[in-house]
Design an enzyme around this catalytic site. Structure first.
Site, PDB file in Angstrom:
ATOM      1  NE  ARG A 101      -3.752   0.421   1.762  1.00  0.00           N
ATOM      2  CZ  ARG A 101      -5.383   0.531   2.100  1.00  0.00           C
ATOM      3  NH1 ARG A 101      -5.420   1.144   3.380  1.00  0.00           N
ATOM      4  NH2 ARG A 101      -6.249  -0.073   1.630  1.00  0.00           N
ATOM      5  CG  HIS A 128      -8.183  -0.094  -3.127  1.00  0.00           C
ATOM      6  ND1 HIS A 128      -7.321  -1.223  -2.804  1.00  0.00           N
ATOM      7  CD2 HIS A 128      -8.884   0.034  -2.162  1.00  0.00           C
ATOM      8  CE1 HIS A 128      -7.717  -1.499  -1.454  1.00  0.00           C
ATOM      9  NE2 HIS A 128      -8.550  -0.854  -1.047  1.00  0.00           N
ATOM     10  CD  GLN A 131     -12.910  -2.035  -1.260  1.00  0.00           C
ATOM     11  OE1 GLN A 131     -12.124  -2.007  -0.102  1.00  0.00           O
ATOM     12  NE2 GLN A 131     -14.020  -2.694  -1.115  1.00  0.00           N
ATOM     13  CG  ASP A 226     -13.554   5.872  -1.675  1.00  0.00           C
ATOM     14  OD1 ASP A 226     -13.307   5.700  -0.370  1.00  0.00           O
ATOM     15  OD2 ASP A 226     -12.598   5.968  -2.361  1.00  0.00           O
ATOM     16  CB  CYS A 267     -14.045   0.715  -0.439  1.00  0.00           C
ATOM     17  SG  CYS A 267     -13.438   2.365  -0.031  1.00  0.00           S
ATOM     18  NE  ARG A 295     -10.024  -5.326   0.236  1.00  0.00           N
ATOM     19  CZ  ARG A 295      -9.432  -4.633   0.714  1.00  0.00           C
ATOM     20  NH1 ARG A 295     -10.034  -3.488   0.956  1.00  0.00           N
ATOM     21  NH2 ARG A 295      -8.335  -4.633   0.527  1.00  0.00           N
TER      22      ARG A 295
HETATM   23  N1   CP Z   1     -11.450  -0.458   2.006  1.00  0.00           N
HETATM   24  C1   CP Z   1      -9.875  -0.526   2.310  1.00  0.00           C
HETATM   25  O1   CP Z   1      -9.077  -0.763   1.925  1.00  0.00           O
HETATM   26  O2   CP Z   1      -9.840  -0.506   3.781  1.00  0.00           O
HETATM   27  P1   CP Z   1      -8.673  -0.062   4.913  1.00  0.00           P
HETATM   28  O3   CP Z   1      -7.943   1.453   4.389  1.00  0.00           O
HETATM   29  O4   CP Z   1      -9.050  -0.361   6.331  1.00  0.00           O
HETATM   30  O5   CP Z   1      -7.701  -1.304   4.345  1.00  0.00           O
HETATM   31  N1  NVA Z   2      -9.917   6.513  -1.625  1.00  0.00           N
HETATM   32  C1  NVA Z   2      -9.492   5.853  -0.430  1.00  0.00           C
HETATM   33  C2  NVA Z   2     -10.019   4.558  -0.277  1.00  0.00           C
HETATM   34  C3  NVA Z   2      -9.475   3.810   1.068  1.00  0.00           C
HETATM   35  C4  NVA Z   2      -9.701   2.658   1.283  1.00  0.00           C
HETATM   36  C5  NVA Z   2      -8.438   6.270  -0.089  1.00  0.00           C
HETATM   37  O1  NVA Z   2      -7.393   6.460  -0.726  1.00  0.00           O
HETATM   38  O2  NVA Z   2      -7.905   6.599   1.305  1.00  0.00           O
END
Ligand code: CP
Ligand code: NVA
Length: 314
Positions: A101, A128, A131, A226, A267, A295
């Site tokens: 990430r 992502h 997701q 989101d 999400c 997930r």
């Molecule tokens: N939806 C998602 O990726 O959640 P987290 O940021 O908690 O991993």
């Molecule tokens: N768009 C959001 C998704 C979180 C899972 C972010 O980047 O924080």
């Protein structure tokens, strides 16, 4: 080496096969209890997480493997003391698969380029994909099929989740209508619009971007939003963004415009009273926790698929 950096790295067949595998893993997890025995997943995090961290780690445990949580704030890479090249070459000598990430998509591309093991994007500024595989699994479970459905996405659209939803819908024949404020800063990136449009032509679906929330939501089978405050957005921007995105909030009127048995998705993490009202996320149309659960199942399927393709499963 097969990786999962963006969904459009994969063919429609690979997406369909992984979703089918995810369904099987969910239905009969005991059949996969040893599938990843003695295999190790490295999980690199530059940003916070609840779902991604827990679902990947639990998935590895449930399949007989092991996961290592690695926070870049305590790493040579995070301290600017080690290159992505050297990091990738080193982790490839220890682990079987990596998820990362990261802030910059270019960095995961570089990691994957130098890695000798599969690399999974667990969220970058661009995409992502994990997701959206879980989301497609959820929609298919709730609606029975994907092709021909309409998904309306409302809110911040220059956004990793939006981009991957566009690709996921286009690959699986779901029509997607995006409702967002005007301007490049809030709209999907041009390259994503172009690629999703090309994929949609093949699958026979539609990708639309509009600036009116109600029009985007009309007749939708799925209404998705989101956070307006993604992890990388500084807190000082909250007031300005609330003003900008409020016309795209998912509320009772939007759900009324959608199909009467529409499902609501986010999400997560979510902020009640911002991207959706509490009555929507806590109401009867909401499937957000089924979505979060998926997930786990979808990522187990991704891990099996990539490890198999890399010749790392017997
Ligand atoms: N939806 C998602 O990726 O959640 P987290 O940021 O908690 O991993
Ligand atoms: N768009 C959001 C998704 C979180 C899972 C972010 O980047 O924080």
């Amino acid at each position: 080496m097969m990786h999962l950096l963006t969904l459009d790295d994969w063919t429609p067949e690979q997406v369909a096969q992984t979703l089918a595998l995810a369904q099987d893993v969910k239905t009969a997890p005991e059949n996969y209890a040893d599938a990843l025995r003695q295999r190790t997943l490295l999980m690199i995090f530059e940003k916070p997480s609840l779902r991604t961290r827990l679902s990947f780690e639990t998935g590895m445990t449930q399949m007989g493997g092991h996961a290592i949580y690695y926070d870049t704030s305590t790493s040579p890479m995070g301290a600017g003391k080690e290159t992505l090249h050297d990091t990738a070459k080193t982790f490839s000598r220890y682990v079987d698969v990596v998820m990362a990430r990261l802030f910059e998509h270019a960095h995961i591309v570089e990691l994957a380029h130098h890695a000798d093991v599969p690399v999974i994007n667990a969220l970058t500024d661009l995409a992502h994909p994990c997701q959206i595989l879980a989301d497609l699994l959820t929609v298919r479970e709730k609606k029975g099929a994907l092709k021909g459905l309409k998904l309306a996405y409302l809110g911040d659209s220059n956004n990793n989740v939006t981009h991957s939803l566009m690709m996921g819908c286009a690959l699986t024949g779901v029509n997607i209508s995006i409702g967002c404020p005007e301007g490049a800063a809030y709209s999907p990136q041009d390259a994503v619009i172009e690629k999703a449009g090309a994929l949609a032509t093949v699958s026979g679906s539609r990708v639309e971007i509009m600036h009116d929330a109600h029009t985007a939501a009309v007749g939708a089978d799925v209404v998705y939003t989101d956070s307006w405050m993604s992890y990388h957005i500084p807190r000082e921007q909250l007031d300005a963004r609330v003003k900008l995105f409020t016309p795209f909030q998912v509320n009772a009127a939007i759900m009324q415009a959608a199909s009467k048995d529409a499902i609501f998705m986010n999400c997560l993490p979510a902020m009640r009273g911002y991207e959706q009202t509490a009555d929507v996320i806590d109401g009867p149309h909401s499937v957000v926790f089924d979505q979060a659960e998926n997930r786990l199942h979808a990522q187990k399927a991704v891990l099996i698929t990539l490890l198999k393709a890399a010749g790392r499963l017997s």
